[in-house]
Scaffold this motif. Structure first.
Motif, PDB file in Angstrom:
ATOM      1  N   HIS A 193      -9.202  72.807   4.466  1.00  0.00           N
ATOM      2  CA  HIS A 193      -9.253  74.071   3.736  1.00  0.00           C
ATOM      3  C   HIS A 193      -9.428  73.821   2.240  1.00  0.00           C
ATOM      4  O   HIS A 193      -8.669  74.317   1.402  1.00  0.00           O
ATOM      5  CB  HIS A 193      -8.010  74.924   4.014  1.00  0.00           C
ATOM      6  N   ASP A 210     -17.323  77.096   4.474  1.00  0.00           N
ATOM      7  CA  ASP A 210     -16.665  77.922   5.503  1.00  0.00           C
ATOM      8  C   ASP A 210     -16.505  79.307   4.898  1.00  0.00           C
ATOM      9  O   ASP A 210     -15.817  79.480   3.884  1.00  0.00           O
ATOM     10  CB  ASP A 210     -15.300  77.302   5.850  1.00  0.00           C
ATOM     11  N   ASP A 221     -16.483  84.624  10.814  1.00  0.00           N
ATOM     12  CA  ASP A 221     -15.998  83.303  10.395  1.00  0.00           C
ATOM     13  C   ASP A 221     -17.019  82.269  10.862  1.00  0.00           C
ATOM     14  O   ASP A 221     -17.357  82.238  12.059  1.00  0.00           O
ATOM     15  CB  ASP A 221     -14.622  83.051  11.042  1.00  0.00           C
ATOM     16  N   HIS A 281      -6.993  69.897  13.428  1.00  0.00           N
ATOM     17  CA  HIS A 281      -6.571  71.281  13.700  1.00  0.00           C
ATOM     18  C   HIS A 281      -7.048  71.676  15.085  1.00  0.00           C
ATOM     19  O   HIS A 281      -7.613  70.860  15.817  1.00  0.00           O
ATOM     20  CB  HIS A 281      -7.112  72.221  12.623  1.00  0.00           C
ATOM     21  N   SER A 282      -6.828  72.940  15.414  1.00  0.00           N
ATOM     22  CA  SER A 282      -7.217  73.387  16.752  1.00  0.00           C
ATOM     23  C   SER A 282      -8.723  73.652  16.808  1.00  0.00           C
ATOM     24  O   SER A 282      -9.386  73.761  15.770  1.00  0.00           O
ATOM     25  CB  SER A 282      -6.453  74.654  17.112  1.00  0.00           C
ATOM     26  N   HIS A 285     -10.055  80.037  17.324  1.00  0.00           N
ATOM     27  CA  HIS A 285      -9.146  81.187  17.336  1.00  0.00           C
ATOM     28  C   HIS A 285      -9.964  82.454  17.515  1.00  0.00           C
ATOM     29  O   HIS A 285     -11.187  82.459  17.282  1.00  0.00           O
ATOM     30  CB  HIS A 285      -8.380  81.246  16.005  1.00  0.00           C
ATOM     31  N   HIS A 292      -7.682  85.254  11.779  1.00  0.00           N
ATOM     32  CA  HIS A 292      -6.990  84.455  12.797  1.00  0.00           C
ATOM     33  C   HIS A 292      -6.219  85.394  13.703  1.00  0.00           C
ATOM     34  O   HIS A 292      -5.251  86.029  13.275  1.00  0.00           O
ATOM     35  CB  HIS A 292      -5.990  83.479  12.150  1.00  0.00           C
ATOM     36  N   ARG A 298      -6.175  76.141  21.212  1.00  0.00           N
ATOM     37  CA  ARG A 298      -5.456  74.931  20.811  1.00  0.00           C
ATOM     38  C   ARG A 298      -4.814  74.315  22.044  1.00  0.00           C
ATOM     39  O   ARG A 298      -4.676  74.984  23.084  1.00  0.00           O
ATOM     40  CB  ARG A 298      -4.426  75.206  19.731  1.00  0.00           C
ATOM     41  N   GLU A 314     -14.816  75.378  16.431  1.00  0.00           N
ATOM     42  CA  GLU A 314     -14.951  74.711  15.133  1.00  0.00           C
ATOM     43  C   GLU A 314     -14.275  73.337  15.075  1.00  0.00           C
ATOM     44  O   GLU A 314     -13.287  73.157  14.365  1.00  0.00           O
ATOM     45  CB  GLU A 314     -14.421  75.598  14.014  1.00  0.00           C
TER      46      GLU A 314
HETATM   47  C1  LIG Z   1      -7.375  80.858   5.855  1.00  0.00           C
HETATM   48  S1  LIG Z   1      -8.650  81.483   6.787  1.00  0.00           S
HETATM   49  C2  LIG Z   1      -9.631  80.039   7.051  1.00  0.00           C
HETATM   50  C3  LIG Z   1     -10.602  80.280   8.083  1.00  0.00           C
HETATM   51  C4  LIG Z   1     -11.192  78.990   8.574  1.00  0.00           C
HETATM   52  N1  LIG Z   1     -12.527  79.245   9.034  1.00  0.00           N
HETATM   53  C5  LIG Z   1     -10.424  78.457   9.742  1.00  0.00           C
HETATM   54  O1  LIG Z   1     -10.199  79.170  10.687  1.00  0.00           O
HETATM   55  N2  LIG Z   1     -10.045  77.193   9.693  1.00  0.00           N
HETATM   56  C6  LIG Z   1      -9.435  76.548  10.832  1.00  0.00           C
HETATM   57  C7  LIG Z   1      -9.522  75.064  10.618  1.00  0.00           C
HETATM   58  C8  LIG Z   1      -7.990  76.966  11.003  1.00  0.00           C
HETATM   59  O2  LIG Z   1      -7.331  77.345  10.046  1.00  0.00           O
HETATM   60  N3  LIG Z   1      -7.484  76.912  12.241  1.00  0.00           N
HETATM   61  C9  LIG Z   1      -6.147  77.293  12.583  1.00  0.00           C
HETATM   62  C10 LIG Z   1      -6.193  78.380  13.644  1.00  0.00           C
HETATM   63  C11 LIG Z   1      -5.370  76.105  13.105  1.00  0.00           C
HETATM   64  O3  LIG Z   1      -5.960  75.199  13.670  1.00  0.00           O
HETATM   65  O4  LIG Z   1      -4.141  76.150  13.014  1.00  0.00           O
END
Ligand SMILES: CSCC[C@H](N)C(=O)N[C@@H](C)C(=O)N[C@@H](C)C(=O)O
Length: 349
Positions: A193, A210, A221, A281-282, A285, A292, A298, A314
């Motif tokens: 991020h 992103d 997204d 990460h997962s 979503h 989210h 996940r 992703e």
């Molecule tokens: C703060 S919104 C960021 C959106 C971004 N496209 C996104 O979804 N990034 C993923 C890596 C993320 O945050 N996944 C979460 C659900 C996770 O794996 O905990």
């Protein structure tokens, strides 16, 4: 069944007679009132009422699908109290503050307050045709904006300026950015991020962008990682591995598949390339009124995909001090498979 009927059925399963809805997205979902953060909805066996204040008298009359009562707390709670005596009244444990719960206890002494979780978010996972169209429109706009901005992603340009251009193009057509835009170049690509900084993009770097559009309350997204010049052989290898995992997981999206299995599919491919640990990460979503939301893709998820769900796929790989890659598509689960809503080109690296 209408959304309200489905909710009452879920309330019955949760053992509550009434539900005090405080989550802003849930207020909007159920009532249609677009300023959900300044409203609450009370659902009882007979009625549903939107409570908001006098700043929104006209707006609520125009937007709300349920009757509205205009007041501020505690007058709202006093208005509701007589109808709740003797009932089990659910509240949304994930969004109500402790102070607000104390206030409910004070004003509704004859109700039994019961914490609930996920009653509306479970309903929201499967989108109505109108919601699918709203997310489709948001993504189409994001694709157009990305195509306009792509030529400016080159050596000598600051990440911030790329983000600013995306934001301004979205704003000009009445949308907004769904979240703080991520533009992570070179070694900053190792930050999943990495929101845009004043770093200047260099030649031979990968840049992860992103971005999402929020249009009429619904979000999109999408992530693309683009090459500026010729990336190192190491980062080109990482890019191809992530692309392989992403495409395989997208191909596997269909009704009946578990979110956890899709995550495992992508993770196994990256592990085969020695990048399992780098996928931090997962896999994805759900996306809708919130960027989210459910279902979750996940490893620990018990969610099973159903037609009408919209999910991100992703995978990413992040190498500290070196760089990173994430490739993300927005995917609608259809009756017999899936449709990829994000259309922006993925580059061959
Ligand atoms: C703060 S919104 C960021 C959106 C971004 N496209 C996104 O979804 N990034 C993923 C890596 C993320 O945050 N996944 C979460 C659900 C996770 O794996 O905990």
């Amino acid at each position: 069944m209408s959304q309200l009927e489905q909710l009452r059925a879920a309330m019955g399963r949760a053992g509550v007679d009434a539900l005090w809805i405080s989550d802003a997205a849930n207020v909007r979902y159920l009532s249609g009132f677009t300023s959900g953060k300044d409203g609450k909805v009370l659902v009882t066996p007979q009625d549903a009422t939107l409570y908001t204040d006098a700043r929104y008298t006209v707006q609520a009359a125009q937007e709300s699908r349920v009757p509205t009562f205009i007041a501020r707390p505690p007058a709202t709670l006093e208005h509701a109290a007589p109808g709740l005596a003797g009932l089990r009244v659910g509240f949304e444990a994930e969004s109500l503050t402790v102070a607000e719960l104390e206030q409910l206890r004070t004003y509704w002494p004859q109700a039994t307050l019961v914490g609930t979780a996920g009653l509306l978010s479970d309903l929201r996972m499967v989108k109505t045709p109108d919601e699918v169209q709203a997310v489709r429109d948001a993504q189409a706009l994001a694709d157009r904006v990305f195509a306009q901005v792509r030529p400016m992603i080159r050596a000598g340009v600051r990440e911030l300026d790329v983000a600013l251009e995306i934001e301004s193009l979205l704003r000009r057509v009445g949308a907004e950015s769904a979240f703080e835009i991520i533009v992570a170049s070179g070694p900053r690509g190792a930050l999943p991020h990495g929101v845009a900084s004043d770093r200047v993009i260099g030649d031979g770097e990968l840049v992860t962008v992103d971005m999402g559009a929020r249009l009429n309350g619904y979000n999109s997204d999408m992530t693309r990682t683009v090459a500026v010049g010729t990336p190192s052989p190491e980062m080109a290898r990482v890019y191809r591995a992530v692309l392989e995992a992403e495409e395989a997981a997208v191909r596997a999206v269909r009704p009946g598949v578990r979110g956890a299995d899709l995550d495992a599919l992508a993770r196994d491919i990256l592990t085969g390339h020695g990048l399992g640990e780098a996928f931090a990460h997962s896999l994805g979503h759900g996306v809708g009124l919130m960027v989210h939301e459910g279902p979750s893709l996940r490893g620990s998820s018990e969610d099973v995909l159903r037609p009408g769900m919209i999910v991100t796929v992703e995978p990413g790989a992040y190498l500290p001090d070196v760089g990173g890659v994430r490739i993300e598509d927005l995917v609608l689960v259809t009756e017999d498979g899936h449709e990829v809503l994000s259309r922006s080109e993925k580059e061959a690296v």
